[in-house]
Design an enzyme around this catalytic site. Sequence first.
Site, PDB file in Angstrom:
ATOM      1  CD  GLU A  98      -2.874   5.317   6.793  1.00 42.84           C
ATOM      2  OE1 GLU A  98      -2.630   5.834   5.490  1.00 42.84           O
ATOM      3  OE2 GLU A  98      -2.088   4.705   7.538  1.00 42.84           O
ATOM      4  CG  ASN A 100      -1.986   1.428   0.810  1.00 43.60           C
ATOM      5  OD1 ASN A 100      -1.873   2.381   0.973  1.00 43.60           O
ATOM      6  ND2 ASN A 100      -2.472   1.224   2.781  1.00 43.60           N
ATOM      7  CE  LYS A 147       0.018   2.996   4.928  1.00 44.52           C
ATOM      8  NZ  LYS A 147      -0.155   3.507   5.953  1.00 44.52           N
ATOM      9  CD  GLU A 181      -3.962  -2.376   7.526  1.00 41.52           C
ATOM     10  OE1 GLU A 181      -2.609  -2.401   7.481  1.00 41.52           O
ATOM     11  OE2 GLU A 181      -4.246  -1.751   6.770  1.00 41.52           O
ATOM     12  CG  HIS A 189      -5.885   1.921   5.440  1.00 45.99           C
ATOM     13  ND1 HIS A 189      -5.586   3.226   5.322  1.00 45.99           N
ATOM     14  CD2 HIS A 189      -5.074   1.236   4.836  1.00 45.99           C
ATOM     15  CE1 HIS A 189      -4.169   2.659   5.897  1.00 45.99           C
ATOM     16  NE2 HIS A 189      -3.985   1.543   5.942  1.00 45.99           N
ATOM     17  N   GLY A 249       2.424   2.491  10.547  1.00 40.78           N
ATOM     18  CA  GLY A 249       2.749   3.427  10.791  1.00 40.78           C
ATOM     19  C   GLY A 249       4.365   4.056  11.995  1.00 40.78           C
ATOM     20  CB  SER A 303       4.888  -1.575  11.738  1.00 40.35           C
ATOM     21  OG  SER A 303       4.527  -0.198  12.947  1.00 40.35           O
TER      22      SER A 303
HETATM   23  P1  PGA Z   1       2.225   0.258   7.732  1.00 40.72           P
HETATM   24  O1  PGA Z   1       0.726   0.730   6.615  1.00 40.72           O
HETATM   25  O2  PGA Z   1       2.802  -1.209   7.823  1.00 40.72           O
HETATM   26  O3  PGA Z   1       3.493   1.525   7.120  1.00 40.72           O
HETATM   27  O4  PGA Z   1       2.341   0.246   9.246  1.00 40.72           O
HETATM   28  C1  PGA Z   1       0.138  -0.495   6.665  1.00 40.72           C
HETATM   29  C2  PGA Z   1      -0.763  -0.072   6.074  1.00 40.72           C
HETATM   30  O5  PGA Z   1      -1.980   1.188   6.746  1.00 40.72           O
HETATM   31  O6  PGA Z   1      -1.971  -0.508   5.448  1.00 40.72           O
END
Ligand code: PGA
Length: 259
Positions: free
Chosen positions: A98, A9, A11, A168, A96, A174, A214
């Site tokens: 976010e 992803n 982003k 998640e 997601h 993140g 992460s």
């Molecule tokens: P990250 O993000 O691996 O940077 O923690 C995962 C995601 O949001 O899909």
Amino acid sequence: MRTLFLAGNWKMNPNSHAAAAELAQAVKVGVGQASDVRVAVCPPAVYLSQIDAVLEGSPVGMGAQNMHWEDEGAFTGELSGSMLIDVGCTHVILGHSERRHGLGESDSMINRKLAAALRARLIPIVCIGETREEREEDRTEDVVAGQLQGSLAGLSAEQMTGVVLAYEPVWAIGTGLTATPQQAQDVHAFIRDRLSDTFDRATANRVVVQYGGSVKPSNIAELLVRPDIDGALIGGASLKADDFLAMIRSARDLATKKG
Ligand code: PGA
């Protein structure tokens, strides 16, 4: 047997089409014609056409990061499922955190998007997961169960087998904090039990459930080795081709051992 599935992803990265093409090209070359694990990249929408051209002839899939629930019309700034198919998408990430927490997406919006994605013949990757506060209050299972019920409402068992879920935990995205393999496995097993209650055990056993938050080269193997963790949705570490390819190699090693 579920095939391990790793999706990157990206982003809102990288910040030029040249850098995006370079990253996709490196993933394409690194994956080659391997089909023992499923791999997809999910670039920003403005790069999709170009990345589709880069990935031509490769088994690497391409996902969008969002879509609208209507098929066309007056929806400024939005993209429909048929547009995503037209530029070569195979997958789409829905719900997601976010977007849920940052932009107010609700389970019912995600549910409508899911129906639209299936109409368009995209493979949806539906994200679910609890916040830190919800975990600390011991509400993880309630939150995940509610998100599953709301986002998957109205789906048939057959449709469900074509949907990928991504667990998640919001507190792990993140942040560098990863759920322990046992914490993740526990929620994945819970998700599969809920799917079994809603649909049936055979359907639940066929659904691919990725872990996200992460994930990196140093921790992916201990996650993927767990019985109900079928892959990963990877943010930050998917932006470096070497790291993403190292994680794909780990998954391939495990796929070979499991198979
Ligand atoms: P990250 O993000 O691996 O940077 O923690 C995962 C995601 O949001 O899909």
